[in-house]
Design a protein around this motif. Structure first.
Motif: not given
Lengths: 628, 359
Positions: A377, A380, A383, A385, A387, A395, A402, A406, A468, B46, B49, B52, B97-98, B101-102, B104-106, B108-110, B112-113
């Motif tokens: 994380l 990213l 960054g 990024i 794709f 990703i 995760i 979990i 996707w 981006a 994500f 989604f 936690a799920f 983290t998810n 943050a993941l998606f 950040f992906a969006f 910091y494209q």
């Protein structure tokens, strides 16, 4: 500089000499090849074919689970008499389907297909070696795998059906031919095939380890290794320590089946007959099996995590965050993976005290796994990024890792596991964290290294579509299974209609089946993209992703020996992306600090002088060699 | 349904063909001129994500609340409250936690494209952060482990002295259950004595065997500790009692056990769930062969008085002075076996198997 020049021309001459020796026929180039790159491709193509077979088998049983009322008469041309007179899949064959699906996916696709492909392909290329330590053993490794594949594939067609006792093949069910048709000839072939498979793994593993330890190029210390190599190296170590135990377990099972021993059998009455076996323990098998079985989960997963680390750093245009912590967590996972096996056995009847110990150790293994996620994380974060399809799959892998990881907190807790053990919750858990995550790692790897493998690019748009559909599909298949699992639905059930407690969720099961069919079909997009691009794809450049690791310093299609001239020397770690002061947003590993004065950190400037020293020493060595 | 499947296949096929065409044109146009670093697809991915993330989170929370009653198996054992609170504590920690983290993941992906004018931050490590996210999860996990120890010990400690002892034996593909009778002692058994007439291999010479009885249904008293001794005759089975949150493998050659205290009678549970047909069920949860899915047995929880009454009504498996089992016993045994053998060949027969076991 002059000395360096003279040295490299000397080396190039030697290589030129070597090239002459390699006039290859079709057979030595494509079939009995010792070139690690071709062997990697052999593993890849075999692995992908197996993935198709394994996936197809799962479609058959998903149809049964999702639409239990539907007639499967239309499958008769394919499955023959396994479709019974009322148009349903035979319950024995149902069990054979789940068994073979598990075996194929875990061993043939995600072990051989994943680490066989990428360890073979990337280890020499990323550490700067001409080939594996032993090309011949490497070739043997593939051909043992091939032989094992052929036997496993043949077992699908025997009259009593392939092995049908669950992929863990617990005795006594697997030991007694009369207990289920799937324990007859199919089981014998399963054991034969797996024994050969283990030999293949050991031959491969010894090679990977020897190559990583001994054949790194000048300057490439362990502290500068790409995380991919760390992951492949530790995977090979795990395999080398764990697979022999499975071999022992399988051997004892073969003895019990064929030679009347009683390692796993005791006090059994079957088919109107009390068998003479006494004193054996079915739990012995479970301990042996899971002593491999749990590290096996990481044998499958670590390469995927290594591949992802590399791809995420490259495409975020950022150094991987916490390189040393990433190595530390890989090491932590590897060590801990050997002391958690009995969490598969909380309700097997083993001592509850052992259960407590293994619960503690199991939950501790979540810590290094968590560290990896947090590091991804942070990589990213801020960054820039890009794709690529490989990045999307990486990703996706992190998300699946995760989500699947979990639920391990539930299952690792022995108290909670009592209820959830062998329910669909377990199915959801390991399919996400081990199956889908590793599969995504494999896909990411294929998309990322395809240009180096075949000198051409895969199509991005098709890659996006494939990602996707697969990503959404995988979540739609496996996420609902958690609910079904919390409701207590047992695994390996042909139908639940007998039980009031498990009579619900028919709608959700149908939904899962439809999602599975879509996900499976969308892999055809990948298949098309893969084979089409192999011959007709856009031509790749030598370093299409602007990546730092050594494989991208080879020509577009590296020949036997990988580098036409001298093997590059490594001066820096592999993650100098977007370094302040650098001209480009990446600095490959083979660029010395003396060439990047603008971006060097203070301690790196001190290394500039030593770089020259290192060369001097090496040249001295080579000169003494020539005089001999 | 088949039609729908075909339709889906056709749609995907068409999509593939369309893309094929697109690939073909793109390749011919772009060959050798493809110098743009990042195409417009980057933005699309981006955004997807983010879509989604929002879409799936929505589905997740909606379904989790909407279907709650469907996936919540009713509980009826004394330790089950502790079990449930541990489960849900773990659930909330996990969901937090799920989601974090998810997200943050998606996000950040969006966020910091790729942008041409931006350079990624060179941020190779931060020891404090690493330590923080090693220590914090470790503390959370250790606390969950201690919660687990507590419940696990409670579930696996030796059953109390006064526990009602019964025996369950799994075989392909049914269960036999044996009660110790008036002497509260189960007779000895030996697998070599197993035969169609003596399915559990009881030693008839053992005086404790005399009053043992083998009923068709499992009856348990409410509020009384019940210890179940478990064994298997042929392959591994698993005694799973989902409503009592207990499970233990039945292993040939290695007797196992479990214990718990039922807290609600079948009648009470029927009332509570407003479902007059409700029954507690015993299921097999370790793959054991063709009839694995049909190894069902009904468990009835009675008020203690009713339970004692029921016990008194049962006939001993071994009639006094007689070494032959009662007629009905053999009959049931054979019937169950036949039904199970047939199971899966035809749906009606599956149901027949169910009714036989239900009797």
């Amino acid at each position: 500089m002059a000395t360096i020049q003279s040295h490299s021309s000397h080396d190039a001459h030697a290589d030129l000499h070597e090239e002459h020796a390699h006039h290859e026929s079709f057979i030595t180039k494509y079939i009995f090849t010792t070139d690690h790159k071709m062997i990697a491709k052999q593993f890849l193509v075999t692995g992908l074919l197996w993935a198709f077979v394994g996936g197809l088998l799962s479609m058959f049983f998903r149809l049964q689970l999702g639409f239990p009322e539907m007639s499967q008469e239309w499958l008769r041309p394919l499955l023959g008499d396994w479709i019974n007179s009322s148009g349903k899949i035979d319950p024995n064959f149902y069990l054979a389907l789940v068994t073979m699906h598990g075996t194929i996916m875990v061993f043939f696709v995600l072990t051989a297909g994943l680490s066989g492909t990428f360890s073979n392909f990337l280890i020499p290329l990323q550490i700067g070696a001409r080939d594996m330590a032993s090309g011949f053993m490497n070739m043997l490794s593939y051909w043992f795998f091939f032989l094992s594949s052929v036997i496993m594939f043949c077992s699908l067609f025997v009259e009593t059906g392939p092995a049908g006792v669950g992929w863990t093949v617990y005795p006594p069910l697997s030991a007694l031919e009369e207990s289920i048709p799937g324990a007859a000839l199919g089981m014998t072939l399963w054991l034969t095939s797996m024994s050969l498979f283990i030999i293949s793994q050991l031959l491969g593993g010894v090679n990977y380890i020897a190559t990583v330890i001994n054949m790194r190029t000048r300057g490439l210390s362990f502290a500068k290794l790409p995380l991919t190599i760390w992951a492949f190296f530790l995977t090979a170590v795990l395999g080398l320590l764990a697979f022999p135990v499975l071999f022992a377990a399988a051997l004892l099972l073969i003895f019990d089946r064929s030679f009347g021993t009683s390692f796993y059998l005791s006090e059994i009455y079957l088919n109107g007959e009390a068998l003479p076996h006494v004193g054996g323990s079915p739990l012995l098998y479970q301990h042996l099996f899971w002593f491999l079985g749990h590290p096996e989960v990481y044998i499958v997963l670590l390469p995927a995590l290594g591949i992802t680390s590399e791809i995420i750093a490259t495409n975020s245009r950022k150094p991987i965050f916490g390189y040393r912590a990433m190595i530390g967590s890989l090491l932590g996972i590897s060590v801990l993976s050997f002391v958690v096996w009995a969490h598969h056995m909380f309700v097997s009847g083993m001592s509850p005290f052992l259960g407590s110990v293994f619960m503690f150790l199991t939950l501790i293994i979540a810590v290094p796994s968590g560290v990896k996620v947090f590091n991804y994380l942070t990589t990213l974060w801020r960054g820039n990024i890009v794709f690529t399809p490989a990045m999307l799959f990486s990703i996706g892998l992190v998300s699946l890792f995760i989500s699947g990881g979990i639920t391990g907190i539930f299952l690792g807790n022995s108290a909670i596991d009592v209820y959830l053990h062998d329910t669909y919750f377990v199915v959801a858990h390991f399919h996400l964290v081990m199956g889908a995550a590793s599969f995504f790692g494999m896909m990411a790897g294929v998309y990322h290294w395809f240009p180096k493998m075949f000198g051409r690019m895969m199509d991005n748009k098709l890659g996006y579509l494939h990602f996707w559909l697969t990503f959404v599909g995988v979540y739609m298949v496996f996420f609902p299974l958690h609910y079904i699992g919390i409701a207590g639905f047992p695994r390996h059930y042909y139908t639940w209609t007998n039980f009031e407690a498990f009579s619900g969720f028919t709608d959700l099961h149908a939904f899962v089946t439809v999602a599975a069919l879509i996900t499976f079909s969308s892999q055809l997009i990948f298949a098309f993209n893969f084979f089409y691009s192999m011959w007709f794809g856009r031509r790749a450049t030598a370093n299409p992703w602007r990546s730092n690791t050594l494989e991208w310093t080879t020509p577009v299609e590296p020949g036997h020996g990988n580098w036409p001239g001298e093997i590059p020397t490594v001066y820096r770690w592999p993650y100098d992306y977007s370094k302040p002061g650098a001209i480009e947003d990446y600095i490959p590993q083979n660029i010395p600090y003396s060439m990047t004065p603008g971006s060097n950190l203070p301690h790196e400037n001190e290394l500039v002088d030593r770089e020259k020293d290192d060369d001097a020493i090496i040249i001295d060595e080579s000169e003494t060699d020539t005089t001999k | 349904m088949f039609g729908v499947l075909i339709a889906i296949g056709v749609i995907i096929l068409l999509a593939i063909l369309m893309l094929l065409y697109r690939v073909y044109t793109l390749v011919s146009v772009a060959r050798g001129t493809d110098k743009i670093r990042v195409s417009a697809s980057n933005k699309v991915n981006a955004v997807l994500f983010l879509v989604f993330l929002i879409g799936c989170s929505g589905l997740f929370f909606w379904y989790s609340f909407d279907a709650f009653d469907n996936y919540q198996q009713p509980v009826a054992a004394a330790h089950a409250d502790d079990y449930e609170s541990l489960f849900w504590a773990t659930m909330w920690v996990s969901v937090a936690a799920f989601m974090l983290t998810n997200i943050a993941l998606f996000y950040f992906a969006f966020r910091y494209q790729y942008r041409e004018d931006r350079k990624a931050l060179f941020y190779p490590d931060n020891t404090k952060l690493e330590i923080a996210w090693t220590i914090i999860p470790a503390i959370v996990l250790v606390s969950l482990v201690f919660g687990g120890f507590k419940v696990w010990n409670q579930m696996t400690e030796a059953a109390p002295e006064e526990a009602e002892v019964i025996e369950i034996m799994g075989y392909q593909f049914a269960w036999e259950v044996r009660y110790p009778g008036a002497d509260r002692k189960l007779g000895e058994y030996d697998y070599r004595f197993i035969s169609p007439e003596n399915p559990m291999g009881l030693i008839v010479e053992d005086p404790a065997t005399k009053d043992d009885f083998i009923p068709l249904e499992i009856h348990l008293p409410k509020g009384v500790p019940v210890e179940i001794k478990i064994r298997a005759r042929d392959v591994i089975h698993s005694v799973s009692l989902p409503h009592f949150r207990q499970k233990m493998d039945a292993v040939p050659g290695m007797p196992t056990r479990m214990w718990f205290i039922p807290t609600k009678t079948t009648a009470e549970m029927r009332e509570e769930l407003n479902d007059p047909d409700f029954n507690y069920e015993l299921a097999c949860q370790q793959i054991c062969g063709r009839g694995h899915f049909s190894m069902r047995k009904i468990v009835v929880v009675d008020e203690p008085a009713d339970y004692e009454k029921w016990k008194r009504e049962q006939e001993p498996w071994l009639e006094p002075g007689d070494q032959e089992p009662s007629e009905g016993e053999i009959d049931t045994n054979i019937r169950t076996q036949e039904a199970v053998d047939a199971a899966g060949t035809e749906t009606e027969r599956v149901e027949a198997a169910t009714t036989t076991t239900q009797q």
